[in-house]
Design an enzyme around this catalytic site. Sequence first.
Site, PDB file in Angstrom:
ATOM      1  N   HIS A  38      -1.903   1.747   9.053  1.00  0.00           N
ATOM      2  CA  HIS A  38      -2.402   2.672   8.028  1.00  0.00           C
ATOM      3  C   HIS A  38      -2.179   2.084   6.643  1.00  0.00           C
ATOM      4  CE1 HIS A  38      -3.238   6.359   5.850  1.00  0.00           C
ATOM      5  NE2 HIS A  38      -3.873   6.727   6.946  1.00  0.00           N
TER       6      HIS A  38
ATOM      7  N   HIS B 121     -12.090   2.841   9.179  1.00  0.00           N
ATOM      8  CA  HIS B 121     -11.794   4.209   8.699  1.00  0.00           C
ATOM      9  C   HIS B 121     -12.103   5.161   9.859  1.00  0.00           C
ATOM     10  CE1 HIS B 121     -11.194   7.450   5.935  1.00  0.00           C
ATOM     11  NE2 HIS B 121     -12.258   7.336   5.156  1.00  0.00           N
TER      12      HIS B 121
ATOM     13  N   ASP C 149      -6.158   8.407  14.707  1.00  0.00           N
ATOM     14  CA  ASP C 149      -7.316   8.175  15.565  1.00  0.00           C
ATOM     15  C   ASP C 149      -6.986   7.828  17.011  1.00  0.00           C
ATOM     16  OD1 ASP C 149      -9.390   8.704  13.816  1.00  0.00           O
ATOM     17  OD2 ASP C 149      -9.309   6.710  12.920  1.00  0.00           O
TER      18      ASP C 149
ATOM     19  N   LYS D 226     -18.974  34.618   6.994  1.00  0.00           N
ATOM     20  CA  LYS D 226     -19.885  33.875   6.125  1.00  0.00           C
ATOM     21  C   LYS D 226     -20.290  32.550   6.787  1.00  0.00           C
ATOM     22  CE  LYS D 226     -20.466  31.787   1.580  1.00  0.00           C
ATOM     23  NZ  LYS D 226     -19.852  31.220   0.391  1.00  0.00           N
TER      24      LYS D 226
HETATM   25  C1  ACO Z   1      -8.415   8.011   9.861  1.00  0.00           C
HETATM   26  C2  ACO Z   1      -8.275   6.659   9.357  1.00  0.00           C
HETATM   27  O1  ACO Z   1      -9.104   6.180   8.668  1.00  0.00           O
HETATM   28  S1  ACO Z   1      -6.838   5.891   9.791  1.00  0.00           S
HETATM   29  C3  ACO Z   1      -7.278   4.184   9.853  1.00  0.00           C
HETATM   30  C4  ACO Z   1      -8.209   3.898  10.979  1.00  0.00           C
HETATM   31  N1  ACO Z   1      -8.458   2.462  11.106  1.00  0.00           N
HETATM   32  C5  ACO Z   1      -8.003   1.736  12.124  1.00  0.00           C
HETATM   33  O2  ACO Z   1      -7.332   2.204  13.034  1.00  0.00           O
HETATM   34  C6  ACO Z   1      -8.412   0.292  12.120  1.00  0.00           C
HETATM   35  C7  ACO Z   1      -7.245  -0.618  12.450  1.00  0.00           C
HETATM   36  N2  ACO Z   1      -6.302  -0.679  11.347  1.00  0.00           N
HETATM   37  C8  ACO Z   1      -6.533  -1.460  10.269  1.00  0.00           C
HETATM   38  O3  ACO Z   1      -7.514  -2.184  10.177  1.00  0.00           O
HETATM   39  C9  ACO Z   1      -5.547  -1.376   9.103  1.00  0.00           C
HETATM   40  O4  ACO Z   1      -4.267  -1.033   9.593  1.00  0.00           O
HETATM   41  C10 ACO Z   1      -5.970  -0.374   8.026  1.00  0.00           C
HETATM   42  C11 ACO Z   1      -7.410  -0.657   7.594  1.00  0.00           C
HETATM   43  C12 ACO Z   1      -5.890   1.046   8.557  1.00  0.00           C
HETATM   44  C13 ACO Z   1      -5.039  -0.513   6.849  1.00  0.00           C
HETATM   45  O5  ACO Z   1      -5.259  -1.778   6.306  1.00  0.00           O
HETATM   46  P1  ACO Z   1      -4.198  -2.472   5.342  1.00  0.00           P
HETATM   47  O6  ACO Z   1      -3.587  -1.460   4.436  1.00  0.00           O
HETATM   48  O7  ACO Z   1      -4.869  -3.626   4.710  1.00  0.00           O
HETATM   49  O8  ACO Z   1      -3.133  -2.963   6.400  1.00  0.00           O
HETATM   50  P2  ACO Z   1      -1.673  -3.568   6.133  1.00  0.00           P
HETATM   51  O9  ACO Z   1      -1.555  -4.100   4.736  1.00  0.00           O
HETATM   52  O10 ACO Z   1      -0.688  -2.546   6.580  1.00  0.00           O
HETATM   53  O11 ACO Z   1      -1.621  -4.761   7.151  1.00  0.00           O
HETATM   54  C14 ACO Z   1      -0.431  -5.505   7.275  1.00  0.00           C
HETATM   55  C15 ACO Z   1      -0.598  -6.548   8.337  1.00  0.00           C
HETATM   56  O12 ACO Z   1      -0.722  -5.903   9.598  1.00  0.00           O
HETATM   57  C16 ACO Z   1      -1.921  -6.284  10.242  1.00  0.00           C
HETATM   58  N3  ACO Z   1      -2.517  -5.116  10.850  1.00  0.00           N
HETATM   59  C17 ACO Z   1      -2.677  -3.905  10.261  1.00  0.00           C
HETATM   60  N4  ACO Z   1      -3.278  -3.089  11.119  1.00  0.00           N
HETATM   61  C18 ACO Z   1      -3.494  -3.785  12.249  1.00  0.00           C
HETATM   62  C19 ACO Z   1      -4.070  -3.477  13.490  1.00  0.00           C
HETATM   63  N5  ACO Z   1      -4.573  -2.265  13.716  1.00  0.00           N
HETATM   64  N6  ACO Z   1      -4.137  -4.433  14.442  1.00  0.00           N
HETATM   65  C20 ACO Z   1      -3.629  -5.641  14.210  1.00  0.00           C
HETATM   66  N7  ACO Z   1      -3.050  -6.007  13.053  1.00  0.00           N
HETATM   67  C21 ACO Z   1      -2.993  -5.083  12.090  1.00  0.00           C
HETATM   68  C22 ACO Z   1      -2.824  -6.780   9.129  1.00  0.00           C
HETATM   69  O13 ACO Z   1      -3.769  -7.699   9.618  1.00  0.00           O
HETATM   70  C23 ACO Z   1      -1.847  -7.392   8.168  1.00  0.00           C
HETATM   71  O14 ACO Z   1      -1.540  -8.681   8.597  1.00  0.00           O
HETATM   72  P3  ACO Z   1      -1.613  -9.898   7.587  1.00  0.00           P
HETATM   73  O15 ACO Z   1      -0.653  -9.547   6.481  1.00  0.00           O
HETATM   74  O16 ACO Z   1      -1.232 -11.060   8.436  1.00  0.00           O
HETATM   75  O17 ACO Z   1      -3.045  -9.912   7.127  1.00  0.00           O
HETATM   76  O1  OAA Z   2      -5.918   7.770   4.271  1.00  0.00           O
HETATM   77  C1  OAA Z   2      -6.559   6.822   4.755  1.00  0.00           C
HETATM   78  O2  OAA Z   2      -6.555   5.664   4.283  1.00  0.00           O
HETATM   79  C2  OAA Z   2      -7.393   7.013   5.955  1.00  0.00           C
HETATM   80  C3  OAA Z   2      -7.675   8.431   6.280  1.00  0.00           C
HETATM   81  O3  OAA Z   2      -8.600   9.035   5.779  1.00  0.00           O
HETATM   82  C4  OAA Z   2      -6.803   9.113   7.208  1.00  0.00           C
HETATM   83  O4  OAA Z   2      -5.831   8.518   7.676  1.00  0.00           O
HETATM   84  O5  OAA Z   2      -7.072  10.291   7.520  1.00  0.00           O
END
Ligand code: ACO
Ligand code: OAA
Length: 375
Positions: free
Chosen positions: A260, A221, A311, A71
Site C-alpha cells: 500500500h 489501484h 483487495d 430517496k
Molecule cells: C484499493 C487499492 O487501490 S489498494 C492498492 C491495490 N494495488 C495493488 O494491490 C497492486 C500491488 N501493489 C502495488 O503495486 C504497490 O504496493 C502499490 C501501488 C499499492 C503501492 O506502491 P508504492 O507506494 O510505490 O509501493 P512501495 O513504495 O511500498 O514499494 C516498496 C517496495 O516493495 C515492492 N512492492 C510493493 N508492493 C508490492 C507487491 N504487491 N508485490 C511485489 N512487490 C511489491 C515495490 O516494488 C518496492 O520495491 P523496490 O523498492 O525494490 O522498487
Molecule cells: O489509498 C490508496 O492509495 C488506495 C485506495 O484507494 C485504497 O486503499 O482504498
Amino acid sequence: MADKPVTGAGLRGQSAGSTALCTVGKTGSGLTYRGFDIKELAEKAKFEEVAYLLLKGKLPNQAELSEYISKLKSLRGLPDALKAVLEQIPKDAHPMDVMRTGTSMLGNLETEESFDQQQDVSDRLLAVLPSIICYWYRFSHDGVRIDTETDDNSVGGHFLNMLRGKPASELHARVMNVSLILYAEHEFNASTFTARVCASTLSDMHSCVTGAIGSLRGPLHGGANEAAMAMIEDWQSPEEAETKILGMLERKDKIMGFGHAIYRESDPRNAIIKHWSKKLSDDVGDDVLYAVSERVEAVMWREKKLFCNADFFHASAYHFMDIPTKLFTPIFVMSRVTGWAAHVFEQRANNRIIRPSADYTGPEKSEWVPIEARR
Ligand SMILES: CC(=O)SCCNC(=O)CCNC(=O)[C@H](O)C(C)(C)COP(=O)(O)OP(=O)(O)OC[C@H]1O[C@@H](n2cnc3c(N)ncnc32)[C@H](O)[C@@H]1OP(=O)(O)O
Ligand SMILES: O=C([O-])CC(=O)C(=O)O
C-alpha cells in the site's frame, strides 16, 4: 517495513491539500471516516448510513436514514437513452469502461447545471451506478432487459438481486454491506485525487466521477481485486500457491492485492473482509481458495513483509458469492463514488485550481531545423 523516503516520485509523502473526510494510516494502520473507526462502521453501520455520513457530514438519525434510503430507491431507474447506449456496448467490453461510459452518458442527459445540485446529482449517481452495470451485464450476457427498480433497501442487496434475478441471502447482503463500507473512502488515493483535480477546474460532477473511474480501473489501484482473483484461481493447493508466489517474487513480479502507498504495518480493512471471506468459504464448502489465499498472505509476509491490502480477500469473498470476476472493480465504483463526491464538495468549497510544477529534464535549447532539412 521502514518509513518511506519522501521523494517527488508519485508525490509520495507530500501533502496535496486538506480534508475533513478521512484519515489513513495515522497510527501506521488506522482508517477513520469523519472520525469514526472503520472497524466500528463495518460492524454497526449500513452502507447507506456511511454514504450519508460522507455526503451530508453527519450520521443520520432513524428518520433521516429511512428518508435517504427511500430517496436512493426512487433514483434507480435508467433513462431510455442510457439503456440504448448500454445495449450498444459489446459483451466483451471491460465493465469499468461500461461504468465510465454510463456515467458520462448520464452527464449528457441529466447535466449538473449548478453546484447547488451537487447533493442530488451525487445521490443519483450512487443510486444508479449498480443499475448501469447490471443492465449492461444482463443484456449483453443473458439477453434480458432487467427492471432496475427493485424493492431492496440496501445498495448491496439491490446489486445482487439485479445480477441474479432473485433477492440475496442475508449472509450475502451483509457481506456486500461490509464491503461497500470498506471501499467507500480513502483520502487522496489516485482516483479521488483525479476527481479533485477535475473539480478544481470547476468542472461538473459527472466529469469528476468519469475521470475517477478511469483512474480506479488500473491494476495498481481498484483493478487489483480482479487481478488478485486471476492470480489465485488456478492454484489447487496452498503448496502450489507457495511455489508459484516464490517464483513470481524471484522474477520480481508485482503481487496484486499486496502492499500500500500509505499503510506501513497493515491495512485495517483486510482483517474485516478476511473474516467474511472465511464465513463465505465455510458457507460454500470451499476447501481450496481460502486456504490458498491464507498461504499467499503468509508467504508474502515471511518473504517480503508485505501485507494484504483491502483487495486481496475481497477477491475470494466476491468469488464465493458467485460474482463474476470482471464485476469486482465496478463494485468498488458503486461504493467509492461516495468518497469521490464528498471530496468534490470539499474541493469546491475551498477551491484553488490544482496545478503543481514539474522538474524539467529536457534539452536546454533546441535549434529549429526546416522540415526539408530534417533526417
Ligand atoms: C484499493 C487499492 O487501490 S489498494 C492498492 C491495490 N494495488 C495493488 O494491490 C497492486 C500491488 N501493489 C502495488 O503495486 C504497490 O504496493 C502499490 C501501488 C499499492 C503501492 O506502491 P508504492 O507506494 O510505490 O509501493 P512501495 O513504495 O511500498 O514499494 C516498496 C517496495 O516493495 C515492492 N512492492 C510493493 N508492493 C508490492 C507487491 N504487491 N508485490 C511485489 N512487490 C511489491 C515495490 O516494488 C518496492 O520495491 P523496490 O523498492 O525494490 O522498487
Ligand atoms: O489509498 C490508496 O492509495 C488506495 C485506495 O484507494 C485504497 O486503499 O482504498
